[in-house]
Write a protein that holds these residues in place. Structure first.
Motif, short mmCIF file in Angstrom:
data_model
loop_
_atom_site.label_atom_id
_atom_site.label_comp_id
_atom_site.label_asym_id
_atom_site.label_seq_id
_atom_site.Cartn_x
_atom_site.Cartn_y
_atom_site.Cartn_z
N LYS A 289 5.37 11.35 -11.17
CA LYS A 289 5.81 12.07 -9.98
C LYS A 289 4.74 13.05 -9.48
O LYS A 289 4.73 13.41 -8.30
N SER A 290 3.88 13.48 -10.39
CA SER A 290 2.84 14.43 -10.00
C SER A 290 1.63 13.75 -9.36
O SER A 290 0.67 14.42 -8.96
N VAL A 291 1.64 12.41 -9.26
CA VAL A 291 0.52 11.65 -8.71
C VAL A 291 0.93 11.05 -7.37
O VAL A 291 1.98 10.41 -7.27
N ALA A 292 0.09 11.24 -6.36
CA ALA A 292 0.32 10.64 -5.05
C ALA A 292 -0.39 9.28 -5.00
O ALA A 292 -1.61 9.21 -5.06
N ALA A 293 0.38 8.21 -4.91
CA ALA A 293 -0.18 6.86 -4.90
C ALA A 293 -0.66 6.52 -3.49
O ALA A 293 0.07 5.95 -2.67
N THR A 294 -1.91 6.87 -3.20
CA THR A 294 -2.51 6.58 -1.89
C THR A 294 -3.81 5.82 -2.12
O THR A 294 -4.90 6.40 -2.16
N PRO A 295 -3.73 4.52 -2.28
CA PRO A 295 -4.92 3.72 -2.62
C PRO A 295 -5.96 3.72 -1.50
O PRO A 295 -5.65 3.92 -0.32
N ASP A 296 -7.19 3.46 -1.90
CA ASP A 296 -8.29 3.32 -0.95
C ASP A 296 -8.21 1.94 -0.30
O ASP A 296 -7.96 0.94 -0.98
N ILE A 297 -8.43 1.87 1.01
CA ILE A 297 -8.30 0.62 1.74
C ILE A 297 -9.29 -0.42 1.25
O ILE A 297 -8.98 -1.61 1.19
N ALA A 298 -10.50 0.02 0.87
CA ALA A 298 -11.51 -0.94 0.40
C ALA A 298 -11.08 -1.61 -0.91
O ALA A 298 -11.18 -2.82 -1.06
#
Length: 264
Positions: free
Chosen positions: A154-163
Motif C-alpha cells: 500500500k505504501s508503493v505507487a504502481a506507476t510503471p514507466d511507459i518504455a
C-alpha cells in the motif's frame, strides 16, 4: 585462350538467372516496405500514435488507481515510444502482405501440389499470429496485472514507466505470436519427412515439459502468464498432429508429377 573462352561460355548461362533472382528479391522487399509504409501512414492518421498507446495501456490502467498514469522517465520517451508502437503495429497488420511477397518469390520453384500446400499454411500462420497477439491483449495482460497488483504494498505507487511497459508487452506479443505457430512447425516437420506422426505422438509427454520450460523462460515470472502460454502450446501441438495427418493426405504429389522442379 580456349580455356578462358569456355569458362566465359559456362558463366554466361548462369549469371543472368542469378541477377534476375536478385532483382526479384529486391522488388519483393520494396513491395513489402511499401505496404509497411502505407500501414504506418494509415495508423498515423487514425488512431494515431497516442491512440495506440492508450489502447495497449488499457490492461494495466484497469488495475491502477483511477487518476494514475504511466510515466515517461526518458527525455525522448514521449516521442520514440509511440513511434515504436506505431511501427510494430504496422508490421503486424502488414504481415499477410509480407507473407504474400515471400510466397510470390518462391512460388515459381514449387510443384503444383507444393503450392496447394503452402498457401493454406501462409494464411493459417498469419491468423495464428493474430490470435496469439489478441490472446495476450484481451486475456493474458489483464489476468497478469491483476495477479501482480495483489503483491503491491500500500505504501508503493504502481506507476510503471511507459518504455519498460511497452518493451514487456511487445516481448509477450512476440512470444505468443511465435508460440502459436506450433501447428505450422509440426505440419512442416511431417511434410518434409523429418519426423513421423507416430513419433510426434510419442513425444507428446516431452513436449508438455518443453512447453512449460519455454513459458518459464520467455514470460514474466508469474504463474498466470506462464500457464497462459504453456497450455495453449500443448493444445496447439495436438492440433498440429491432427493437421499434419490431414495435410499429408490432401497435398500428396500426384503420380504424374515427377522428376524435376521447375527452373527459371
Amino acid at each position: 585462350m580456349s580455356d578462358s573462352k569456355d569458362t566465359a561460355d559456362e558463366l554466361a548461362g548462369t549469371e543472368q538467372p542469378f541477377v534476375q533472382h536478385l532483382m526479384e528479391l529486391r522488388n519483393r522487399l520494396m513491395y513489402g516496405m511499401a505496404g509497411l509504409a502505407v500501414c504506418m501512414i494509415a495508423l498515423a492518421i487514425w488512431p494515431g500514435p497516442s491512440g495506440l498507446i492508450d489502447w495497449i495501456a488499457i490492461p494495466i490502467r484497469a488495475h491502477m488507481p483511477p487518476d494514475a498514469k504511466l510515466i515517461a522517465v526518458g527525455v525522448f520517451s514521449p516521442f520514440f515510444i509511440p513511434m515504436k508502437v506505431l511501427a510494430m503495429t504496422a508490421l503486424v497488420i502488414s504481415l499477410p502482405w509480407w507473407m504474400y511477397q515471400v510466397w510470390a518469390f518462391v512460388a515459381p520453384g514449387l510443384y503444383s501440389h507444393e503450392k496447394r500446400f503452402a498457401i493454406p499454411l501462409i494464411v493459417l500462420g498469419s491468423l495464428l499470429a493474430y490470435v496469439g497477439i489478441a490472446f495476450v491483449q484481451f486475456m493474458v495482460l489483464d489476468k497478469m496485472f491483476a495477479f501482480i497488483q495483489q503483491f503491491t504494498p500500500k505504501s508503493v505507487a504502481a506507476t510503471p514507466d511507459i518504455a519498460s511497459y511497452v518493451e514487456a508487452i511487445l516481448s509477450l506479443y512476440l512470444a505468443f505470436g511465435l508460440a502459436f505457430q506450433v501447428p505450422i512447425v509440426v505440419v512442416l516437420l511431417v511434410k518434409m519427412n523429418m519426423v513421423s506422426v507416430e513419433k510426434l505422438k510419442e513425444f507428446r509427454g516431452y513436449f508438455i515439459v518443453l512447453a512449460f520450460v519455454i513459458a518459464a523462460l520467455v514470460t514474466p515470472p508469474d504463474v498466470i502468464s506462464q500457464l497462459a502460454l504453456a497450455v495453449p502450446m500443448c493444445l496447439l501441438y495436438e492440433l498440429g498432429i491432427w493437421g499434419a495427418q490431414w495435410f499429408v493426405k490432401t497435398t500428396a504429389a500426384p503420380s504424374d508429377e515427377v522428376a524435376e522442379r521447375p527452373v527459371e
